[in-house]
Each structure stands twice: as structure tokens, then as C-alpha cells.
Design a protein around this motif. Structure first.
Motif, mmCIF file in Angstrom:
data_model
loop_
_atom_site.group_PDB
_atom_site.id
_atom_site.type_symbol
_atom_site.label_atom_id
_atom_site.label_comp_id
_atom_site.label_asym_id
_atom_site.label_seq_id
_atom_site.Cartn_x
_atom_site.Cartn_y
_atom_site.Cartn_z
ATOM 1 N N VAL A 288 67.674 30.371 66.712
ATOM 2 C CA VAL A 288 68.434 29.319 66.033
ATOM 3 C C VAL A 288 69.314 30.013 65.001
ATOM 4 C CG1 VAL A 288 68.318 27.276 64.572
ATOM 5 C CG2 VAL A 288 66.667 27.586 66.416
ATOM 6 N N LYS A 289 70.636 29.890 65.145
ATOM 7 C CA LYS A 289 71.547 30.674 64.325
ATOM 8 C C LYS A 289 71.749 30.101 62.929
ATOM 9 C CE LYS A 289 74.365 32.746 67.995
ATOM 10 N NZ LYS A 289 75.743 32.869 68.528
ATOM 11 N N GLY A 290 71.996 28.799 62.846
ATOM 12 C CA GLY A 290 72.430 28.262 61.563
ATOM 13 C C GLY A 290 71.767 26.951 61.194
ATOM 14 N N PRO A 291 72.569 25.922 60.867
ATOM 15 C CA PRO A 291 72.005 24.641 60.414
ATOM 16 C C PRO A 291 71.063 24.042 61.444
ATOM 17 C CG PRO A 291 74.367 24.728 60.000
ATOM 18 C CD PRO A 291 74.045 25.923 60.824
ATOM 19 N N HIS A 292 69.994 23.437 60.957
ATOM 20 C CA HIS A 292 68.979 22.887 61.853
ATOM 21 C C HIS A 292 68.317 21.687 61.199
ATOM 22 C CE1 HIS A 292 66.982 25.856 59.263
ATOM 23 N NE2 HIS A 292 65.994 24.979 59.245
ATOM 24 N N ILE A 293 67.628 20.902 62.026
ATOM 25 C CA ILE A 293 66.893 19.721 61.561
ATOM 26 C C ILE A 293 65.485 19.795 62.131
ATOM 27 C CG2 ILE A 293 66.797 17.193 61.540
ATOM 28 C CD1 ILE A 293 69.793 17.130 61.989
#
Length: 337
Positions: A288-293
Motif C-alpha cells: 500500500v503506497k499512500g493514503p488508506h482507510i
């Protein structure tokens, strides 16, 4: 003679009939709720499903036996790269429903959009915006045409996904100004949702192909000495009516159906993918590279599938004021290494 059984409880739900394949892998949202806010806001977002893990957090559900205690729960990790607002679409309403009135597209769209469709060489953005502004009295609904940016995510995909997201709250004039300011810009998940909020998830479930009635509806296996079939329905109906009723369990398509899950809670919205990527990466997804939820519980869909998030259509009556306190997110390898 022994007792002869006359009936049995039905097997399998009739909630979704017919169980056909979804038309496309992107879920379609048919209802948008009306937010109780005076300022215009987006009512949805698009994310990619990375995988699942489990989290330890402090239970903040009032009245729960574990209130204030540390508990653990399964959680889904969604990668949420910023959405690119490609266009604005205005709708008018007539006795037959909503009708598309006009569209305004961004100047110089990225080359990746050509993978979706053939775009005109030039867009008359100013003329379209002026036409919309002159007819604000006729317009009832504004939506944003948003595209994902999969190059910013961990999946090996270049072609973006595109969908409409409705603007809610405020007056039509305020919604138009809000949309005009976002045209050609990006929107992140933290601008749409907040931690601790409940949302609805719309996605297409995992496809399982053509399956028999035992797997598809859970009917009972027939006896060892039964004739013709063992994994099927023995009596599929009476003489009258002289056709097979739709309620009878039959073989057919299983999975790859659109499903909506209501009131899924956002545990956390993060910016660094390393916080949630397990050792070795997610199976069939990677890093997962960047923004996440982080969503509590499971969501429909296979890994890498697009999931559409929406403001809740029927939110729970009691919602904690603060987001839950996360103690730990498990980063153990899913491969057992």
C-alpha cells in the motif's frame, strides 16, 4: 411404516432474484442520501481493496459489555489515492425523473483518460460553465465526474476508473461554486470522510462461476441410494402449476453480484501505507503506497476491486463523538513467514 416428512424449511435466501452477473465491475449507486449540512460536500469516494488484517482498539460503543476495554476485530484495508475531478454534470428534473442538462470538463485532461474513452481535442470549459451558471434556476442536481489514479496505488494498473459522485448540502448556487473550484483538481479521502464515521460500501462480490444448488443455495445432499442425482433437488415442483417456480433452488451463476453493505465504520484514515502493509505485502496486491482507510469488518469484492464508499443512507442513531483509539494494527505476514 415410519413417519413420512411432508415439508422442509427452504434453503437459501430469496432476497436477490435473479442472481445474475453484474453488468460491470464498478458498483452503481442508485440512491444518494440528503446530508444535514449547510455547506456543500461530496457524498462518496472510490477506493481499491488491498486486503484484510486485524486491529486492536478500545471499544467505544456505549452500552457494550466491553465498553472501555481493548478488543480486536477483523478489518479491511482500502487504498485511497486522491480522485481527479474531470468534469461537472448538471441535471434538471421533469415528470419522468432526472435529465442530463450540461457537462463541463477540465482543461488538458491527463493522457491516462484516453485509455477509458476517446476525448475531444479541445474542451470549451468556459462556455459550458457559463451555460450552467445562466440556467441555475432549472438545475436540481450537481454531480462530479471523478476518476481514480491507479498509478498512485499499489496495483499494476494504468487505466483509471470513472464514476459520478453527487454533491449534497447547501443551495444549488453554493454547489455550483463548490464544483467549479474542484474542477481539474484532486480530492482526498480525508476531505470527504472523517475517522469514526459510518459509511455504506457498494461493490461487486467475488465471482464463483456456475455452481450447483448445494453450493449456491445450501440444499441438503440426497441419500447414498438416491436415483439420478445426489447434489440436487429431488422434487422441483408439483404437476400444477406446470412450470418450475422461481423459488426452487437451481444451478446457475454464483458471485459477481453487486452488493451494498450498510453502516461500515471507518476506524482510521492514514497517509502512509507502511503503517498498514503487512510483512511481504498483501497477497495478490502488494504494498500500500499512500493514503488508506481502515474499515471495521469485511467488504464485498476481490482483491484489487474498486469499492465505492457513500455517506450512510440509514445511519445508526447512536454514533460516538470521537474516533476509536487504535492500539495496534497487525502487520504479520499473510504468508506465515
Amino acid at each position: 411404516m415410519g413417519h413420512r416428512k411432508q415439508s422442509a424449511p427452504r434453503h437459501g435466501s430469496l432476497a436477490y432474484i435473479p442472481r445474475g452477473r453484474a453488468a460491470r465491475p464498478i458498483g452503481k449507486i442508485k440512491y444518494w442520501p440528503t446530508p444535514k449540512t449547510d455547506a456543500p460536500t461530496l457524498l462518496g469516494f472510490m477506493v481499491y481493496k488491498a486486503g484484510m488484517t486485524h486491529v486492536f482498539y478500545v471499544d467505544d460503543t456505549a452500552g457494550s459489555p466491553n465498553f472501555g476495554k481493548e478488543i480486536f476485530s477483523a478489518a479491511t484495508i482500502l487504498e485511497a489515492p486522491p480522485l481527479l475531478v474531470c468534469g461537472i454534470r448538471a441535471y434538471t428534473r421533469d415528470p419522468y425523473g432526472l435529465r442530463t442538462f450540461c457537462e463541463a470538463w477540465m482543461k488538458e485532461p491527463p493522457d491516462d483518460l484516453n485509455r477509458l474513452a476517446t476525448l475531444p481535442e479541445k474542451f470549451s470549459t468556459e462556455e459550458m460553465l457559463k451555460k450552467i451558471e445562466e440556467n441555475l434556476d432549472k438545475i436540481t442536481v450537481f454531480t462530479l465526474i471523478a476518476a481514480t489514479q491507479p498509478r498512485l496505488a499499489g496495483i499494476s494498473k494504468k487505466k483509471p476508473d470513472m464514476a459520478e459522485i453527487k454533491i449534497g448540502g447547501g443551495k444549488i448556487k453554493d454547489q455550483f461554486e463548490y464544483a467549479k473550484n474542484l474542477l481539474g483538481k484532486t480530492v482526498s479521502a480525508i476531505e470527504v470522510f472523517k475517522e469514526g464515521q459510518y459509511i455504506d460500501a457498494i461493490a461487486v462480490s467475488k465471482g464463483k462461476g456456475f455452481q450447483g444448488p448445494v453450493k449456491r443455495f445450501g440444499v441438503k445432499l440426497l441419500g447414498r441410494k438416491s436415483n439420478k442425482t445426489h447434489r440436487g433437488v429431488a422434487c422441483i415442483g408439483p404437476w400444477q402449476p406446470a412450470h418450475t417456480l422461481y423459488t426452487v433452488a437451481r444451478a446457475g451463476q454464483m458471485g459477481y453480484h453487486q452488493r451494498t453493505e450498510y453502516n461500515k465504520r471507518i476506524l482510521k484514515i492514514g497517509a502512509d501505507g507502511k503503517e498498514v502493509t503487512p510483512k511481504g505485502g498483501f497477497l495478490r496486491y502488494g504494498q500500500v503506497k499512500g493514503p488508506h482507510i481502515i474499515i471495521k469488518g469485511s467488504l464485498p469484492g476481490a482483491t484489487k476491486r474498486l469499492i465505492r464508499l457513500r455517506c450512510p443512507a440509514r445511519p445508526p442513531k447512536k454514533i460516538p463523538a470521537e474516533p476509536p483509539k487504535i492500539v495496534e494494527v497487525s502487520l504479520k505476514s499473510p504468508q506465515g513467514k
